[in-house]
Design a protein around this motif. Structure first.
Motif, PDB file in Angstrom:
ATOM      1  N   TYR A 141       0.874  -1.174  -0.080  1.00  0.00           N
ATOM      2  CA  TYR A 141      -0.043  -0.121   0.022  1.00  0.00           C
ATOM      3  C   TYR A 141       0.698   1.307   0.087  1.00  0.00           C
ATOM      4  N   HIS A 142       2.206   1.195   0.431  1.00  0.00           N
ATOM      5  CA  HIS A 142       2.688   2.419   0.423  1.00  0.00           C
ATOM      6  C   HIS A 142       4.063   2.256  -0.518  1.00  0.00           C
ATOM      7  N   GLN A 143       4.202   1.485  -1.378  1.00  0.00           N
ATOM      8  CA  GLN A 143       5.381   1.361  -2.249  1.00  0.00           C
ATOM      9  C   GLN A 143       5.520   2.536  -3.356  1.00  0.00           C
ATOM     10  N   PRO A 144       6.807   2.619  -3.596  1.00  0.00           N
ATOM     11  CA  PRO A 144       7.930   2.116  -2.939  1.00  0.00           C
ATOM     12  C   PRO A 144       8.311   2.781  -1.670  1.00  0.00           C
ATOM     13  N   VAL A 145       8.621   1.736  -0.819  1.00  0.00           N
ATOM     14  CA  VAL A 145       8.806   2.192   0.745  1.00  0.00           C
ATOM     15  C   VAL A 145      10.098   1.656   1.013  1.00  0.00           C
ATOM     16  N   THR A 146      10.704   2.486   2.059  1.00  0.00           N
ATOM     17  CA  THR A 146      11.948   1.869   2.649  1.00  0.00           C
ATOM     18  C   THR A 146      11.729   1.284   3.763  1.00  0.00           C
ATOM     19  N   ARG A 184      16.235   5.776  -2.930  1.00  0.00           N
ATOM     20  CA  ARG A 184      15.972   7.093  -2.777  1.00  0.00           C
ATOM     21  C   ARG A 184      17.024   8.087  -2.999  1.00  0.00           C
ATOM     22  N   GLN A 185      16.776   9.337  -3.476  1.00  0.00           N
ATOM     23  CA  GLN A 185      17.690  10.129  -3.790  1.00  0.00           C
ATOM     24  C   GLN A 185      17.788  11.086  -2.482  1.00  0.00           C
ATOM     25  N   THR A 186      17.814  10.451  -1.307  1.00  0.00           N
ATOM     26  CA  THR A 186      18.184  10.954  -0.152  1.00  0.00           C
ATOM     27  C   THR A 186      19.508  10.797   0.257  1.00  0.00           C
ATOM     28  N   PRO A 187      19.812  11.292   1.732  1.00  0.00           N
ATOM     29  CA  PRO A 187      21.079  10.801   2.284  1.00  0.00           C
ATOM     30  C   PRO A 187      21.308   9.471   2.537  1.00  0.00           C
ATOM     31  N   GLY A 188      22.330   8.789   2.200  1.00  0.00           N
ATOM     32  CA  GLY A 188      22.503   7.391   2.352  1.00  0.00           C
ATOM     33  C   GLY A 188      21.762   6.571   1.265  1.00  0.00           C
ATOM     34  N   ARG A 189      21.094   7.268   0.302  1.00  0.00           N
ATOM     35  CA  ARG A 189      20.431   6.700  -0.578  1.00  0.00           C
ATOM     36  C   ARG A 189      19.966   5.209  -0.364  1.00  0.00           C
ATOM     37  N   PRO A 190      18.888   4.909   0.596  1.00  0.00           N
ATOM     38  CA  PRO A 190      18.241   3.805   0.938  1.00  0.00           C
ATOM     39  C   PRO A 190      17.642   3.239  -0.077  1.00  0.00           C
ATOM     40  N   VAL A 191      17.705   1.709   0.020  1.00  0.00           N
ATOM     41  CA  VAL A 191      16.703   1.084  -1.051  1.00  0.00           C
ATOM     42  C   VAL A 191      15.372   1.087  -0.634  1.00  0.00           C
ATOM     43  N   THR A 192      14.552   0.711  -1.768  1.00  0.00           N
ATOM     44  CA  THR A 192      13.129   0.768  -1.320  1.00  0.00           C
ATOM     45  C   THR A 192      12.736  -0.551  -1.823  1.00  0.00           C
ATOM     46  N   PHE A 193      11.084  -0.739  -1.281  1.00  0.00           N
ATOM     47  CA  PHE A 193      10.818  -2.383  -1.645  1.00  0.00           C
ATOM     48  C   PHE A 193       9.508  -2.048  -2.409  1.00  0.00           C
TER      49      PHE A 193
END
Length: 206
Positions: free
Chosen positions: A105-110, A142-151
């Motif tokens: 329901y929230h994808q893409p989500v970290t 994500r193009q944010t600090p740390g570039r976390p992956v999303t699911f």
């Protein structure tokens, strides 16, 4: 004989038969690109699929679309006839069910966003299990600090739950009422540690 005649596509009825044969013999769903690659030049795959889907409507087997893929499936109202052959016990912990619902329901989500919604940390085992089932996969960073992956969810998730797209998921209100979504902890509350999923089994999630 002209070049145009040499590459003339078969009649639509024959194209429909060809698509039917390919899908029937395939062990997995196929998209239009894969179908077109196996058909003679000039075939109209989309029209053949539409005609084939209409022809199978109301029969014991339906031609269903799941995402970009197509496959023959037993009619939903006759699934009870196959239970002895296809039922497989697969239990998921409540943590896995909640995590899957949040991704859907929230994808893409970290991972951090999943933890914020659930109010507890997400164990590696939970994510690994859902990826092994081919229900979630890694998305773009994500193009944010740390570039976390999303699911995100997978075509396998859509196929398993009989969905054409993620838009066909149940109403969000139902999941919120069940406490599976938007259970955000109060401001300033630290994220709790999740108990090992292997010891928190819930009912079968189909």
């Amino acid at each position: 004989m002209s070049t145009e005649t040499l590459f003339e596509a078969p009649p639509m009825a024959e194209q429909e038969r060809m698509v039917e044969a390919i899908l029937f013999a395939s062990s997995e769903p196929l998209d239009t690109r894969a179908l077109a690659a196996r058909l003679p030049h000039g075939c109209d795959v989309a029209q053949a699929l539409a005609l084939l889907q209409k022809r199978y409507a109301g029969r014991g087997v339906h031609l269903l679309r799941s995402g970009d893929n197509w496959a023959f499936r037993t009619a939903a109202d006759l699934s009870f006839l196959m239970q002895k052959e296809v039922v497989e016990t697969r239990k998921l912990s409540r943590a896995a069910i909640e995590t899957l619902a949040i991704v859907a329901y929230h994808q893409p989500v970290t991972r951090a966003e999943i933890e914020e919604i659930r109010g507890v940390s997400v164990s590696r085992g939970t994510v690994d299990l859902l990826m092994e089932l081919d229900w979630i996969r890694l998305g773009r960073r994500r193009q944010t600090p740390g570039r976390p992956v999303t699911f995100t969810t997978t075509p396998g998730f859509l196929a398993h739950f009989g969905l054409e797209t993620a838009r066909d998921l149940p109403d969000l209100k139902e999941l919120r009422a069940a406490g599976l979504l938007d259970n955000r902890p109060p401001p300033g509350t630290s994220v709790e540690r999740e108990v090992d999923d292997d010891h928190d089994q819930d009912d079968m999630f189909e």
